[in-house]
Scaffold this motif. Structure first.
Motif, short mmCIF file in Angstrom:
data_model
loop_
_atom_site.label_atom_id
_atom_site.label_comp_id
_atom_site.label_asym_id
_atom_site.label_seq_id
_atom_site.Cartn_x
_atom_site.Cartn_y
_atom_site.Cartn_z
N GLN A 130 -8.43 -44.44 26.14
CA GLN A 130 -7.16 -44.72 26.83
C GLN A 130 -6.40 -43.44 27.16
N ARG A 131 -6.79 -42.32 26.52
CA ARG A 131 -6.16 -41.00 26.72
C ARG A 131 -4.64 -41.09 26.68
N MET A 132 -4.12 -41.15 25.44
CA MET A 132 -2.68 -41.34 25.22
C MET A 132 -1.88 -40.05 25.40
N SER A 133 -2.53 -38.89 25.45
CA SER A 133 -1.81 -37.62 25.56
C SER A 133 -2.26 -36.83 26.78
N GLN A 134 -1.44 -35.87 27.18
CA GLN A 134 -1.75 -35.04 28.34
C GLN A 134 -2.57 -33.82 27.92
N ARG A 135 -3.29 -33.27 28.87
CA ARG A 135 -4.08 -32.07 28.60
C ARG A 135 -3.18 -30.85 28.49
N PRO A 136 -3.57 -29.88 27.67
CA PRO A 136 -2.81 -28.62 27.64
C PRO A 136 -2.88 -27.93 29.01
N THR A 137 -1.81 -27.26 29.36
CA THR A 137 -1.77 -26.58 30.66
C THR A 137 -2.21 -25.12 30.57
N GLY A 138 -2.39 -24.63 29.36
CA GLY A 138 -2.80 -23.23 29.16
C GLY A 138 -2.67 -22.86 27.70
N ILE A 139 -2.61 -21.57 27.43
CA ILE A 139 -2.45 -21.09 26.07
C ILE A 139 -0.98 -21.18 25.66
N MET A 140 -0.72 -21.72 24.49
CA MET A 140 0.65 -21.82 23.96
C MET A 140 0.84 -20.68 22.97
N TRP A 141 1.42 -19.59 23.46
CA TRP A 141 1.47 -18.35 22.71
C TRP A 141 2.32 -18.48 21.44
N HIS A 142 3.34 -19.32 21.47
CA HIS A 142 4.21 -19.43 20.29
C HIS A 142 3.50 -20.05 19.09
N LEU A 143 2.31 -20.60 19.31
CA LEU A 143 1.52 -21.15 18.20
C LEU A 143 0.52 -20.15 17.63
N LEU A 144 0.43 -18.97 18.25
CA LEU A 144 -0.56 -17.97 17.84
C LEU A 144 0.12 -16.80 17.16
N SER A 145 -0.59 -16.17 16.24
CA SER A 145 -0.09 -14.99 15.54
C SER A 145 -0.70 -13.73 16.13
N ASN A 146 -0.11 -12.61 15.79
CA ASN A 146 -0.66 -11.34 16.26
C ASN A 146 -2.06 -11.10 15.70
N ARG A 147 -2.30 -11.58 14.46
CA ARG A 147 -3.64 -11.41 13.88
C ARG A 147 -4.69 -12.14 14.70
N ARG A 148 -4.36 -13.35 15.17
CA ARG A 148 -5.30 -14.11 15.99
C ARG A 148 -5.59 -13.36 17.30
N ILE A 149 -4.58 -12.75 17.87
CA ILE A 149 -4.78 -12.00 19.11
C ILE A 149 -5.71 -10.81 18.87
N GLN A 150 -5.54 -10.14 17.74
CA GLN A 150 -6.39 -9.00 17.42
C GLN A 150 -7.82 -9.42 17.16
N MET A 151 -8.01 -10.60 16.58
CA MET A 151 -9.36 -11.09 16.30
C MET A 151 -10.10 -11.47 17.57
N MET A 152 -9.38 -11.90 18.59
CA MET A 152 -9.99 -12.40 19.82
C MET A 152 -9.47 -11.58 21.00
N PRO A 153 -10.19 -10.52 21.38
CA PRO A 153 -9.71 -9.63 22.44
C PRO A 153 -9.43 -10.34 23.76
N VAL A 154 -10.16 -11.42 24.05
CA VAL A 154 -9.94 -12.12 25.32
C VAL A 154 -8.54 -12.70 25.38
N LEU A 155 -7.97 -13.10 24.23
CA LEU A 155 -6.60 -13.59 24.22
C LEU A 155 -5.61 -12.47 24.53
N GLY A 156 -5.87 -11.28 23.96
CA GLY A 156 -5.01 -10.14 24.27
C GLY A 156 -5.07 -9.78 25.74
N GLN A 157 -6.26 -9.87 26.33
CA GLN A 157 -6.42 -9.58 27.76
C GLN A 157 -5.61 -10.56 28.60
N LEU A 158 -5.69 -11.85 28.25
CA LEU A 158 -4.94 -12.86 29.00
C LEU A 158 -3.44 -12.68 28.80
#
Length: 473
Positions: free
Chosen positions: A230-258
């Motif tokens: 039934q798909r009760m929720s909407q799809r994410p529209t992109g990366i939600m930066w306020h849910l990510l920490s700086n450590r996560r960005i450092q672990m995943m260089p592609v996130l830092g690039q974006l």
């Protein structure tokens, strides 16, 4: 055939607020436990902390292949987990453009999977879709490259007929989807499908557990049925930066690039201040230490017999009375000659030190010890900081060995650096178990070895490891 509600009857839908103990993790554990206890789990085992491989994964993939959404898809993105391997095989057999994400997004984003050069047939396909093959034969795709997907296949731990999906809890699937939305690889017509066992399907899951970053499922395919949600929720529209920490960005260089790209375009990319992932890991480690401490304490108290009351109960094992010395030199209180005191051994002096960096957070200290042993390098002290990506090896100045007149085998900085050149460590190859085994899809890393200041390490005793040559069994 049991469905998800029979696995977790206590988690039935209700209009009242959900209890605190009802979490995504509680549903994961119920599904993992059910698969293991009922003989439905396949390699890699155990399925805890994984996208679980299940009996019937081949049949679920075959049911997916019958759907028009799969037949008409030219380009498909499939997760790299074991239960979706049959889906990857079908994509290559039908000559579809197949994309797989880079494990944990640590070295890139997507790989376009192609057959080994000059090879065809089932053997070549099986090689390409394996864990090593996806990295070896994948053509790297960056977030700047044009990609258009007709179908996205995700792995799941639990799903509901409302379209809610629970993954293994690391957030990789949601991050991959957000990156693909940024690339405009996801079109309105792109459907999201998951293949699971019937016991992983719930009629309903608490909506309160899900947020705007969670990717909903359009179609659920099991070994016995196809469910359009039934798909009760909407799809994410992109990366939600306020849910990510700086450590996560450092672990995943592609996130830092974006993030750099979006900040240049004026987007708000503020990260969360508190790295809750680190806090959760620290809490788990603290609980384990407390359990071990209580276990050792109870064993030692059990050896001393039972106590009944008062201060005697608090004291536990009685303290040993201090030995009074006779004023006469060299005699104890009974007039007997005392043995001469053992002189303190001089503290060894560190001759030189070596720093090893680029260590994977999932590498175990015993793996590095074994690699050092195989190269004939035997440091006297190892200061292990593998969770931060590095460690130190300290080598003492040569001196006479106990009971021997010969000197220790001579090692110098040059010989150690030469012996450790081009050393790679990491990747457990599917042999891990439990939580450790969940983090096994990483190929060996080339380590960086360099000289370090030869100073005496000042670290807590728990972090100092005197490292003799390991035994090889």
């Amino acid at each position: 055939m049991q469905n998800g509600d029979e696995v977790a009857a206590a988690a039935d839908a209700t209009k009242t607020p959900i209890p605190e103990e009802v979490t995504k993790q509680s549903f994961r554990v119920k599904v993992w436990r059910h698969l293991e206890k009922n003989g439905l789990a396949l390699f890699p085992r155990p399925v805890y902390n994984r996208i679980p491989n299940f009996k019937g994964a081949q049949e679920a993939a075959a049911n997916l292949a019958k759907l028009d959404v799969f037949k008409n898809a030219n380009s498909v993105k499939v997760n790299p987990d074991k239960p979706q391997e049959p889906v990857r095989v079908m994509c290559l057999e039908q000559q579809k453009t197949l994309y797989v994400p880079v494990p944990r997004l640590q070295t890139g984003f997507l790989n376009r999977l192609v057959l080994p050069e000059g090879e065809t047939g089932n053997a070549a396909i099986a090689k390409a879709v394996s864990r090593n093959g996806m990295e070896t034969f994948g053509k790297s795709i960056s977030i700047e490259d044009p990609v258009s997907l007709d179908l996205v296949v995700m792995g799941s731990v639990a799903v509901s007929k409302e379209g809610y999906r629970i993954g293994k809890g690391k957030g990789y699937g949601d991050l991959e989807f957000g990156l693909m939305m940024h690339m405009k690889a996801i079109k309105p017509s792109t459907l999201v499908v998951t293949t699971v066992h019937d016991c992983q399907v719930f009629d309903t899951l608490p909506a309160e557990l899900f947020g705007p970053h969670d990717v909903p499922i359009d179609i659920i395919v099991t070994p016995t049925q196809v469910i359009e949600t039934q798909r009760m929720s909407q799809r994410p529209t992109g990366i939600m930066w306020h849910l990510l920490s700086n450590r996560r960005i450092q672990m995943m260089p592609v996130l830092g690039q974006l993030r750099d790209i979006e900040m240049l375009s004026g987007c708000d990319c503020t990260l969360k201040e508190v790295d809750t992932d680190v806090e959760e890991r620290a809490a788990v480690r603290a609980r384990r230490i407390r359990r071990r401490t209580r276990s050792h304490k109870s064993q030692s108290e059990g050896e001393g017999g039972n106590t009944t009351e008062g201060e005697e109960g608090k004291a536990g094992k009685p303290r040993r009375a201090a030995r009074r010395r006779n004023s006469a030199k060299g005699k104890d209180k009974d007039g007997k000659e005392e043995r001469p005191r053992r002189q303190k051994r001089p503290r060894p002096v560190i001759d030189f030190s070596v720093k090893i960096s680029n260590i994977s957070p999932n590498t175990r200290v015993r793996d590095l010890k074994q690699a050092l042993f195989e190269r004939g390098v035997k440091p006297q002290i190892m200061v292990w900081k593998g969770f931060r990506g590095f460690c130190y090896l300290h080598f003492f100045k040569p001196g006479p060995q106990k009971g021997e007149g010969d000197s220790q085998p001579t090692m110098n900085m040059d010989s150690v650096l030469t012996a450790l050149a081009q050393m790679s460590v990491g990747g457990s190859g599917g042999g891990g178990t439990g939580a450790a085994g969940a983090e096994e899809d990483e190929k060996p890393r080339l380590l960086c070895v360099e000289p370090a200041p030869p100073r005496q390490p000042r670290v807590p005793p728990a972090e100092v490891d005197v490292t003799p040559a390991p035994e090889v069994h």
